[in-house]
Design an enzyme around this catalytic site. Structure first.
Site, PDB file in Angstrom:
ATOM      1  N   LYS A 133      45.849  46.169  66.005  1.00  0.00           N
ATOM      2  CA  LYS A 133      46.277  47.477  65.485  1.00  0.00           C
ATOM      3  C   LYS A 133      47.331  48.047  66.436  1.00  0.00           C
ATOM      4  CE  LYS A 133      42.911  47.648  62.353  1.00  0.00           C
ATOM      5  NZ  LYS A 133      43.190  47.182  61.040  1.00  0.00           N
ATOM      6  N   SER A 161      46.410  44.669  57.179  1.00  0.00           N
ATOM      7  CA  SER A 161      46.380  46.003  57.779  1.00  0.00           C
ATOM      8  C   SER A 161      47.598  46.344  58.638  1.00  0.00           C
ATOM      9  CB  SER A 161      45.111  46.188  58.614  1.00  0.00           C
ATOM     10  OG  SER A 161      45.168  45.427  59.797  1.00  0.00           O
TER      11      SER A 161
END
Length: 184
Positions: free
Chosen positions: A74, A26
């Site tokens: 993230k 990701s």
């Protein structure tokens, strides 16, 4: 001596720095699967979370899936008070298109699937489009992976805004593999 070294190592890991591995794709191209990063756990005790910071945060116990992965990494895209719009493959904050040099050339950011402001008792769902922008509530951040096509992030209702209290710290350096050693 060995006991003292163990105590010092535990204190450092508990209060200062901790190593984390990257469990998915990701965050590619910035971080690839199985990279190891160091996280500064004091970064937000003395400062605010900033747009662009790469952070590690804990999922709540009910969000941990069958993979058992409790911590995710993230990039912070929007901070409290920011008005966020995702349209035309781009992200805009307060009406200005966000400069994202960390993204692969040609990356298209897909729209939000609708998220709820956890501080809004009405439970209104916002889509993060110009007609219905998402305003990041106080005490929360909006995060996305750099690999936008392969990231479950704040665009998805099941993730939504991240409570700043769930942030473990700011990732600041890649330490493994050695040929990728460097700052973030």
């Amino acid at each position: 001596v060995v006991g003292g070294a163990v105590v010092v190592a535990l204190l450092i890991q508990t209060f200062l720095f901790q190593a984390f591995y990257i469990p998915s794709q990701s965050m590619e191209r910035t971080l690839v699967e199985n990279d190891r990063v160091l996280v500064n756990k004091l970064a937000y005790r003395f400062g605010d979370v900033g747009r662009g910071d790469v952070v590690v945060f804990e999922r709540s116990a009910d969000e941990v899936g069958p993979d058992g992965i409790k911590d995710l990494i993230k990039r912070v895209i929007a901070v409290p008070g920011d008005s966020l719009v995702i349209e035309g493959g781009k992200v805009a904050i307060d009406g200005e298109v966000l400069d994202e040099p960390y993204l692969e050339e040609g990356t298209v950011t897909t729209e939000s699937h609708g998220i709820v402001d956890p501080t809004d008792p009405t439970g209104t769902v916002h889509r993060c489009i110009a007609a219905d922008p998402c305003v990041v509530p106080e005490g929360y951040v909006f995060v996305m992976g750099d690999n936008r096509s392969d990231s479950r992030d704040s665009r998805f209702a099941e993730v939504g805004y991240i409570d700043q209290d769930a942030i473990v710290g700011r990732a600041f350096v890649r330490v493994w593999p050695l040929n990728r050693l460097g700052g973030l």
